[in-house]
Design a protein around this motif. Structure first.
Motif, PDB file in Angstrom:
ATOM      1  N   MET A 159       0.843  -1.201   0.000  1.00 42.74           N
ATOM      2  CA  MET A 159       0.000   0.000   0.000  1.00 42.74           C
ATOM      3  C   MET A 159       0.881   1.254   0.000  1.00 42.74           C
ATOM      4  N   PRO A 160       0.587   2.218  -0.882  1.00 47.46           N
ATOM      5  CA  PRO A 160       1.355   3.462  -0.854  1.00 47.46           C
ATOM      6  C   PRO A 160       1.063   4.247   0.416  1.00 47.46           C
ATOM      7  N   GLU A 161       2.018   5.048   0.841  1.00 47.15           N
ATOM      8  CA  GLU A 161       1.805   5.881   2.014  1.00 47.15           C
ATOM      9  C   GLU A 161       0.713   6.906   1.730  1.00 47.15           C
ATOM     10  N   PRO A 162      -0.111   7.217   2.727  1.00 52.56           N
ATOM     11  CA  PRO A 162      -1.176   8.204   2.503  1.00 52.56           C
ATOM     12  C   PRO A 162      -0.583   9.575   2.209  1.00 52.56           C
ATOM     13  N   TRP A 163      -1.301  10.329   1.390  1.00 48.82           N
ATOM     14  CA  TRP A 163      -0.895  11.682   1.029  1.00 48.82           C
ATOM     15  C   TRP A 163      -1.353  12.612   2.147  1.00 48.82           C
ATOM     16  N   LEU A 164      -0.406  13.232   2.850  1.00 47.34           N
ATOM     17  CA  LEU A 164      -0.742  14.106   3.956  1.00 47.34           C
ATOM     18  C   LEU A 164      -1.213  15.464   3.441  1.00 47.34           C
ATOM     19  N   PRO A 165      -2.130  16.121   4.149  1.00 49.69           N
ATOM     20  CA  PRO A 165      -2.560  17.461   3.734  1.00 49.69           C
ATOM     21  C   PRO A 165      -1.377  18.419   3.636  1.00 49.69           C
ATOM     22  N   ILE A 166      -1.428  19.301   2.652  1.00 46.99           N
ATOM     23  CA  ILE A 166      -0.357  20.263   2.437  1.00 46.99           C
ATOM     24  C   ILE A 166      -0.912  21.677   2.392  1.00 46.99           C
ATOM     25  N   GLY A 167      -0.058  22.651   2.661  1.00 50.82           N
ATOM     26  CA  GLY A 167      -0.465  24.044   2.607  1.00 50.82           C
ATOM     27  C   GLY A 167      -0.452  24.580   1.184  1.00 50.82           C
ATOM     28  N   VAL A 168      -1.493  25.336   0.831  1.00 49.09           N
ATOM     29  CA  VAL A 168      -1.568  26.019  -0.463  1.00 49.09           C
ATOM     30  C   VAL A 168      -1.911  27.481  -0.202  1.00 49.09           C
ATOM     31  N   ALA A 169      -1.377  28.372  -1.041  1.00 50.68           N
ATOM     32  CA  ALA A 169      -1.519  29.802  -0.767  1.00 50.68           C
ATOM     33  C   ALA A 169      -1.950  30.574  -2.006  1.00 50.68           C
ATOM     34  N   ALA A 170      -2.923  31.459  -1.823  1.00 53.98           N
ATOM     35  CA  ALA A 170      -3.302  32.454  -2.830  1.00 53.98           C
ATOM     36  C   ALA A 170      -2.713  33.786  -2.384  1.00 53.98           C
TER      37      ALA A 170
END
Length: 273
Positions: free
Chosen positions: A1-12
């Motif tokens: 199983m691939p590692e889960p994708w952790l939430p990341i910061g995005v900026a406008a």
């Protein structure tokens, strides 16, 4: 199983750009630095971030075609701060004597991932001090959509007036877009009426994250922009939003939750037309 994708910061990143190139570039750098310091892995600059409301766009386009100074500036910002960067828009010459509004996307290593040329041009009469807008007098339309792979996912790029044409974003979805970015300079009268509803619609109908970076202030006696730079998730929830003035708007992008939503409600698979 691939590692889960952790939430990341995005900026406008919201600006109030003017006619002084160096001042605008300094503001852009400060905003990217702030976004990176706060943990963002994706940052989006607004339309015309480097120069706003000036016929100098033709000179800038010629200079940029010759030495690419702003492109180098954006590439260096991306690599210096280790961030995927959508470089708002800058002018480049078109063969017919006008310019293209070009949005470059850079990876965190400074590499150019792609360039989008604005397709839809704002030719409209608006009840503000400017009155009439004829973008096609100065700008030539692009012809192709852009969706690129990046460290934060598949990014589809539009610019400002493109927002009003949902078929464009459906084509991005057909190319597996996960994130829609919208560098913009919406007029105050149209922006306060339509900006947020249109952005939420694009997020909901395509089940994509939307990161929309707008200009947000008074640029001269005739031109005011609407601000409200925003991050919206695939459910249509507003995660973070600016008012007016310069701002760095940051939220978390949960890619795994977005994918789960698409599985629970597979809208794209139900299309009939």
């Amino acid at each position: 199983m691939p590692e889960p994708w952790l939430p990341i910061g995005v900026a406008a990143l919201q600006m109030v750009s003017g006619q002084k190139l160096d001042d605008n570039l300094q503001s852009a750098q400060a905003l990217v630095a702030t976004a990176a310091k706060k943990g963002a892995k994706l940052a989006v600059l607004p339309e015309n971030f480097a120069l706003f409301g000036s016929k100098k766009i033709f000179t800038l386009a010629t200079d940029e075609a010759r030495d690419g100074a702003i492109q180098h500036f954006l590439s260096n910002l991306a690599s210096d701060y280790g961030i995927t960067l959508v470089g708002g828009s800058i002018p480049l010459p078109s063969p017919d004597g006008r310019v293209f509004a070009c949005s470059f996307v850079y990876g965190a290593d400074g590499s150019c991932l792609g360039c989008y040329r604005k397709i839809h041009l704002f030719d409209a009469d608006v009840g503000d001090a400017q009155g009439s807008y004829r973008e096609s007098d100065s700008y030539a339309p692009g012809e192709n959509i852009l969706v690129v792979d990046s460290a934060v996912g598949r990014i589809g790029v539009g610019i400002c007036y493109d927002l009003r044409f949902p078929e464009m974003f459906r084509r991005m979805l057909d190319q597996q877009a996960e994130i829609i970015v919208l560098p913009s300079a919406f007029t105050r009268s149209t922006g306060w009426a339509h900006w947020l509803p249109l952005l939420r619609a694009r997020a909901i109908e395509n089940q994509c994250l939307v990161v929309a970076a707008n200009q947000g202030g008074i640029h001269d006696a005739k031109r005011q922009t609407s601000g409200g730079s925003v991050v919206i998730d695939s459910w249509g929830s507003v995660l973070a939003e600016a008012g007016l003035g310069e701002a760095c708007v940051i939220a978390k992008y949960d890619r795994e939750e977005q994918r789960a939503l698409r599985q629970r409600m597979p809208v794209s698979q139900h299309r009939r037309l």
